[in-house]
Write an enzyme that holds these catalytic residues in place. Structure first.
Site, PDB file in Angstrom:
ATOM      1  N   CYS A 196      38.420  27.657  49.061  1.00  0.00           N
ATOM      2  CA  CYS A 196      39.213  27.029  47.991  1.00  0.00           C
ATOM      3  C   CYS A 196      40.451  26.309  48.526  1.00  0.00           C
ATOM      4  O   CYS A 196      41.053  25.507  47.809  1.00  0.00           O
ATOM      5  CB  CYS A 196      39.632  28.060  46.951  1.00  0.00           C
ATOM      6  SG  CYS A 196      38.236  28.856  46.168  1.00  0.00           S
ATOM      7  N   HIS A 211      45.934  26.241  42.899  1.00  0.00           N
ATOM      8  CA  HIS A 211      44.476  26.350  42.793  1.00  0.00           C
ATOM      9  C   HIS A 211      44.100  26.874  41.404  1.00  0.00           C
ATOM     10  O   HIS A 211      44.643  27.895  40.948  1.00  0.00           O
ATOM     11  CB  HIS A 211      43.956  27.283  43.890  1.00  0.00           C
ATOM     12  CG  HIS A 211      42.512  27.614  43.757  1.00  0.00           C
ATOM     13  ND1 HIS A 211      41.558  26.668  43.485  1.00  0.00           N
ATOM     14  CD2 HIS A 211      41.851  28.798  43.851  1.00  0.00           C
ATOM     15  CE1 HIS A 211      40.367  27.248  43.417  1.00  0.00           C
ATOM     16  NE2 HIS A 211      40.529  28.541  43.632  1.00  0.00           N
ATOM     17  N   ASN A 252      37.004  27.130  37.748  1.00  0.00           N
ATOM     18  CA  ASN A 252      37.345  27.135  39.176  1.00  0.00           C
ATOM     19  C   ASN A 252      36.333  26.270  39.913  1.00  0.00           C
ATOM     20  O   ASN A 252      35.147  26.600  39.960  1.00  0.00           O
ATOM     21  CB  ASN A 252      37.302  28.591  39.674  1.00  0.00           C
ATOM     22  CG  ASN A 252      37.642  28.722  41.150  1.00  0.00           C
ATOM     23  OD1 ASN A 252      37.676  27.734  41.891  1.00  0.00           O
ATOM     24  ND2 ASN A 252      37.878  29.948  41.591  1.00  0.00           N
TER      25      ASN A 252
HETATM   26  O1  UT7 Z   1      38.765  31.003  43.946  1.00  0.00           O
HETATM   27  C1  UT7 Z   1      38.855  32.133  44.787  1.00  0.00           C
HETATM   28  C2  UT7 Z   1      39.869  33.064  44.332  1.00  0.00           C
HETATM   29  N1  UT7 Z   1      39.397  33.838  43.236  1.00  0.00           N
HETATM   30  C3  UT7 Z   1      40.256  34.282  42.371  1.00  0.00           C
HETATM   31  O2  UT7 Z   1      41.417  33.979  42.471  1.00  0.00           O
HETATM   32  C4  UT7 Z   1      39.751  35.184  41.258  1.00  0.00           C
HETATM   33  C5  UT7 Z   1      40.608  36.414  41.177  1.00  0.00           C
HETATM   34  N2  UT7 Z   1      40.222  37.377  40.164  1.00  0.00           N
HETATM   35  C6  UT7 Z   1      40.219  37.122  38.832  1.00  0.00           C
HETATM   36  O3  UT7 Z   1      40.443  36.007  38.382  1.00  0.00           O
HETATM   37  C7  UT7 Z   1      40.003  38.287  37.892  1.00  0.00           C
HETATM   38  O4  UT7 Z   1      40.011  39.470  38.654  1.00  0.00           O
HETATM   39  C8  UT7 Z   1      38.690  38.228  37.068  1.00  0.00           C
HETATM   40  C9  UT7 Z   1      38.808  37.131  36.003  1.00  0.00           C
HETATM   41  C10 UT7 Z   1      37.511  37.965  37.961  1.00  0.00           C
HETATM   42  C11 UT7 Z   1      38.485  39.552  36.330  1.00  0.00           C
HETATM   43  O5  UT7 Z   1      39.603  39.826  35.488  1.00  0.00           O
HETATM   44  P1  UT7 Z   1      40.311  41.255  35.527  1.00  0.00           P
HETATM   45  O6  UT7 Z   1      41.372  41.223  34.534  1.00  0.00           O
HETATM   46  O7  UT7 Z   1      40.698  41.524  36.961  1.00  0.00           O
HETATM   47  O8  UT7 Z   1      39.179  42.201  35.019  1.00  0.00           O
HETATM   48  P2  UT7 Z   1      38.506  43.446  35.774  1.00  0.00           P
HETATM   49  O9  UT7 Z   1      37.573  42.951  36.823  1.00  0.00           O
HETATM   50  O10 UT7 Z   1      39.559  44.438  36.145  1.00  0.00           O
HETATM   51  O11 UT7 Z   1      37.668  44.033  34.601  1.00  0.00           O
HETATM   52  C12 UT7 Z   1      38.277  44.618  33.432  1.00  0.00           C
HETATM   53  C13 UT7 Z   1      37.192  45.023  32.483  1.00  0.00           C
HETATM   54  C14 UT7 Z   1      36.076  45.836  33.116  1.00  0.00           C
HETATM   55  O12 UT7 Z   1      35.637  46.795  32.182  1.00  0.00           O
HETATM   56  P3  UT7 Z   1      36.087  48.306  32.298  1.00  0.00           P
HETATM   57  O13 UT7 Z   1      35.657  48.762  33.648  1.00  0.00           O
HETATM   58  O14 UT7 Z   1      37.587  48.295  32.149  1.00  0.00           O
HETATM   59  O15 UT7 Z   1      35.376  48.970  31.169  1.00  0.00           O
HETATM   60  C15 UT7 Z   1      34.979  44.820  33.319  1.00  0.00           C
HETATM   61  O16 UT7 Z   1      33.707  45.395  33.326  1.00  0.00           O
HETATM   62  O17 UT7 Z   1      36.583  43.853  31.944  1.00  0.00           O
HETATM   63  C16 UT7 Z   1      35.175  43.939  32.129  1.00  0.00           C
HETATM   64  N3  UT7 Z   1      34.664  42.582  32.323  1.00  0.00           N
HETATM   65  C17 UT7 Z   1      34.297  41.802  31.301  1.00  0.00           C
HETATM   66  N4  UT7 Z   1      34.279  42.011  29.977  1.00  0.00           N
HETATM   67  C18 UT7 Z   1      33.848  41.000  29.190  1.00  0.00           C
HETATM   68  C19 UT7 Z   1      34.507  41.907  33.479  1.00  0.00           C
HETATM   69  N5  UT7 Z   1      34.021  40.683  33.229  1.00  0.00           N
HETATM   70  C20 UT7 Z   1      33.884  40.606  31.882  1.00  0.00           C
HETATM   71  C21 UT7 Z   1      33.448  39.583  31.019  1.00  0.00           C
HETATM   72  N6  UT7 Z   1      33.437  39.816  29.696  1.00  0.00           N
HETATM   73  N7  UT7 Z   1      33.034  38.366  31.463  1.00  0.00           N
END
Ligand code: UT7
Length: 335
Positions: free
Chosen positions: A116, A255, A285
């Site tokens: 990226c 980014h 992204n």
């Molecule tokens: O370009 C390269 C660099 N990449 C990045 O910068 C991406 C960095 N990371 C992120 O943007 C975020 O971590 C994500 C958007 C990928 C995820 O967001 P988050 O707030 O970190 O969510 P999480 O992974 O901690 O998940 C929270 C909850 C989980 O459920 P439980 O375990 O709390 O019950 C996930 O299973 O949200 C759930 N979850 C979803 N729920 C509905 C994960 N994806 C989804 C979804 N819809 N699409």
């Protein structure tokens, strides 16, 4: 006499017509538009669906627009750098395909992969060609077909990515252009965002295809934290090194991975929201294409003399920042 700098003297971009909305994703995986918008800020992304078309297809269209807007002919281009994590093929390079399709008959061409952060890495390479005096016109085009490596069964990542390409022309300038670039890399983060299969370490087999090893994978929470810290440090570092503060910056582009990351970086740097250029809401992204595509989408706002701060973070980890003065010294026939 001031030193020769490399200025962005032209910009072009191309995104596919097809939109993948949050409502579309609700029908594909267990998610909700509300979750996606609140956790990422993304409403829709563009997806390339033309059969047989990859990163070169979009790069060609972006460079075509750039050449038209900059009023430069194909034979006036000295060099082409393509940044991509989604090349058409392992080889030849995507740059070779773009070069051939557009008749850039005098240009050298190569691909650069810094994930990226690729656009910022390529800006650093490209500007050195210009500053050396050896070359006068270098194109950097960032083109990504993220849909080709996205697992549309994985709700935590398939909501993030879009396809698109954006290109800039670098030319010598004494008044405008790139003032400084800071780049970094930490291989300790390599395992946290990765496409595990399909390379020399793990060639694809029927078994690992079933496991989805050809697709993007990340530990989102860990990556989120590093993205914020690295982009903040890269921006604070480049500002300090140039004796500048947030007030000296007219526009900033981070980014476009996640609106929460962008907002966090801005808050830590005390950059007010109105200085932050964004398009993650409609593009998602697009990996290395995200920073130049954001510049393109906001090109009407950018005025000659505006100081612009760019920053990116990606797999590797890689990161970077750039400071530049928008504008270019154009001959009267191209002004
Ligand atoms: O370009 C390269 C660099 N990449 C990045 O910068 C991406 C960095 N990371 C992120 O943007 C975020 O971590 C994500 C958007 C990928 C995820 O967001 P988050 O707030 O970190 O969510 P999480 O992974 O901690 O998940 C929270 C909850 C989980 O459920 P439980 O375990 O709390 O019950 C996930 O299973 O949200 C759930 N979850 C979803 N729920 C509905 C994960 N994806 C989804 C979804 N819809 N699409």
């Amino acid at each position: 006499m001031s030193a020769i700098r490399a200025a962005i003297s032209g910009i072009g971009a191309w995104v596919p017509e097809d939109r993948l909305t949050n409502a579309d994703l609700e029908a594909m995986v267990a998610t909700s538009a509300e979750w996606i918008v609140s956790r990422t800020g993304i409403h829709e992304r563009r997806i390339l669906r033309e059969p047989g078309c990859g990163a070169s297809y979009m790069a060609i269209k972006a460079v075509e627009e750039l050449l038209g807007r900059a009023q430069i002919s194909a034979l006036e281009v000295d060099g082409l750098i393509v940044t991509t994590v989604t090349p058409d093929h392992k080889f030849p390079s995507t740059a070779s395909l773009v070069c051939g399709a557009l008749g850039l008959g005098r240009a050298f061409a190569f691909d650069l992969n810094a994930t990226c952060s690729g656009f910022l890495y390529a800006l650093e390479v490209g500007r050195r060609f210009i500053e050396s005096g050896a070359y006068r016109r270098i194109i950097v085009v960032s083109s990504e077909m993220m849909s080709s490596i996205t697992d549309y069964r994985d709700r935590s990542s398939c909501i993030l990515f879009g396809d698109g390409a954006a290109a800039v022309l670098l030319e010598p300038s004494r008044r405008f252009g790139i003032e400084d670039i800071m780049l970094g890399c930490d291989g300790a983060g390599a395992k946290n965002i990765i496409v595990r299969g399909g390379g020399s370490a793990l060639p694809l087999t029927a078994e690992n295809l079933d496991e989805g090893l050809q697709y993007f994978w990340q530990d989102g929470t860990v990556v989120f934290k590093h993205a914020v810290q690295s982009m903040e440090a890269a921006c604070a570092g480049i500002l300090a090194r140039n004796n500048l503060g947030a007030d000296d910056v007219r526009w900033a582009v981070a980014h476009q991975a996640n609106l929460r990351i962008i907002t966090s970086v801005a808050q830590r740097l005390k950059l007010p929201p109105e200085k932050m250029l964004e398009n993650v809401q409609t593009r998602g992204n697009t990996s290395s294409a995200s920073v130049p595509l954001c510049l393109y989408d906001h090109r009407e706002a950018l005025a000659p003399g505006d100081r612009v701060l760019l920053t990116a973070f990606g797999s590797g980890y890689t990161w970077g920042s750039a400071l530049l003065t928008w504008g270019a010294d154009l001959p009267p026939d191209r002004a």
